[in-house]
Structures are given as C-alpha cells and as structure tokens.
Design an enzyme around this catalytic site. Sequence first.
Site, PDB file in Angstrom:
ATOM      1  N   TYR A   1       0.830  -1.198   0.000  1.00 39.52           N
ATOM      2  CA  TYR A   1       0.000   0.000   0.000  1.00 39.52           C
ATOM      3  C   TYR A   1       0.868   1.253   0.000  1.00 39.52           C
ATOM      4  CZ  TYR A   1      -3.706   3.212   1.577  1.00 39.52           C
ATOM      5  OH  TYR A   1      -4.595   4.260   1.686  1.00 39.52           O
TER       6      TYR A   1
ATOM      7  N   LYS B   1       0.904   3.959  -3.027  1.00 39.76           N
ATOM      8  CA  LYS B   1       0.398   5.306  -2.754  1.00 39.76           C
ATOM      9  C   LYS B   1       1.476   6.369  -2.945  1.00 39.76           C
ATOM     10  CE  LYS B   1      -3.984   5.022  -1.798  1.00 39.76           C
ATOM     11  NZ  LYS B   1      -4.947   5.599  -2.764  1.00 39.76           N
TER      12      LYS B   1
END
Length: 304
Positions: free
Chosen positions: A166, A170
């Site tokens: 993640y 991101k």
Amino acid sequence: MNRVAFADRVVLVTGGGRGLGAAYCRELASRGAAVVVHDNGSDTEGRGHDPAPARNVAAAIVDGGGRAVACVADASTESGGREAVDLALSEYGRLDAVIANAGIIHDDSFEEWPTDRFEALLRHHLLAAFHVVRPAFAVMKDAGYGRVVFVSSAAGVFGQPRLAGYAAAKTGMLGLMNAVALEGAEFGITANAILPMAATRMALALMADAADTADGREFLDTLRVDQVAPVVAYLASESCDRTQLVLSAFRGRVAALQIGVTRGWISENGMVSAEDVATHLDEITDTDDLMVPSSIFDEMAYLA
C-alpha cells in the site's frame, strides 16, 4: 468568497462506489458536476465484482436531481480505464476532471508479504490511476483544460508498519502526479494530490477487532468523510490553479506537504568519499535553507 462550482463540468471518480470515493461523488454532484462513478465493486483485497455500489451512488445522485452514471469496469486494467473515459464522453460529451481514488488494502509483516498481494496493490492503486488518467489526459489536452487529483496516503509518504504494498503504491501516485503536472502545464491541466484519512471500510479492515472497541469507535468517529471531500472538490475545480500541490486532510485540518532538499555540503573538488559524507552529515541534513523543487531541474539549478 466565490463558490467552488462545477457547472457544465464532468468528473470521473475511480473507486466511487463506497467510502471516500462515494463522498467525493456526492460532494461534486452537489456542486453541479456530472459524475462518472467508476467502481467494479470488489472487496477490500480486490476480489469479486459487484455492480451495485457504483450504480447505487449514481442512482442516489440522479434521484436528488443531479447527473451521474455508473461504470463498473475494472480500473486496474487498461480496457477498464478506457471504458470509463469513453463513457464520460459518450454520456456527457466531455471530461474535465479525474479523481484517481480506486484502491485496495492488505497488511502483513514485511517478511511475510506475498508477491501476488504486493503486485495487486500496485495494480489496483498505481496502475488503476495510470489506466484512467492516461486516456483522460489526451481528452483534456485537446480541450485545453483539465484537473487531475491523485489520492495518495501519509502511510506511504511518512510510513506505516505492515503496509509495504500500500505504501509503495500510494507514494508512486506522487511520482505520477509530478509527471502529469509538468507535462500538462502548457495545456491547462493541473495535477494535485491528497493524503486523506477517514473511517472507511479499508480503515476498518486494518483496525480489525479494535474497530469494535469503545476506543476504536471513538477514534473512527473523529475521521469523517465530510472533512475530506470538500478538499478534493477544491483541487478538482476551476478555482484551483495550483499544480503539484499535495494536501493532507483529516479531523478538520487541511495542511500542505512539502518535499524539499537541503542546501547540503558541496565538495570543493567535485570528489566525494564515504568519509566525507560521515564528516559533513550535520551540514548535509541541515534544514535551515530548505528548498522545495518543482522539478528535477530545479534541484540541479540549486547548485548553480
């Protein structure tokens, strides 16, 4: 104060069927935008397909007197991204802004992170943004106007344990934002990003059983989607003429992320050794004369 409005504007929101994405859709529609709600309805790990979330958000907007259409294609595929852009053009004849919000979540200790899960995070966040923004960019370039908002995360920029995939995906969104901002500037296209925090199903998935405790519920109650959606609306609007702006938004606070470079230490003869780095580390890391470059060329010019 001029109202931030979207009269005659069309906005595509990926991951628009739930959570923050749905809040973005509602906020934009309330300000006059026609919204393409793009969401294939997968679970928080990217599995399955359910057209109901996107269709329900679109239907609620239409029932309230707004304009919206659902796209249930998979944004993490090239064809899915193109389908959403084509739908905006066929339904409304234009596309003015994209909110690249789609994504999934998985947490694991780093040494246990499965390769397929890491790749899935990159695909559902970073590639999903690329697959939608690339065809949208061409439309905006021809129109001479566009707004792109990339949904990044403090979990990547500043770090959060157990979120390797993640965090990588991101933070990659910021690199994509920089490229789009620089290439879009001459065509009236801005690219900005947001670092949001809100009580969404992804937050609940991360908190697991802690979300059901009194402390957990109290914490989640302070992270409302209506504290974030207006910030995204501003970044996606004609009122925002800034580009490469990264805003953090949660709990009623809006702040700007600054990624800078120190003046550093400069070798007199152009030669650098490992011992030089150790000797001059305090000078290298001194932030008193911090510069915030807008491109790699700005940093290079800093030495001139």
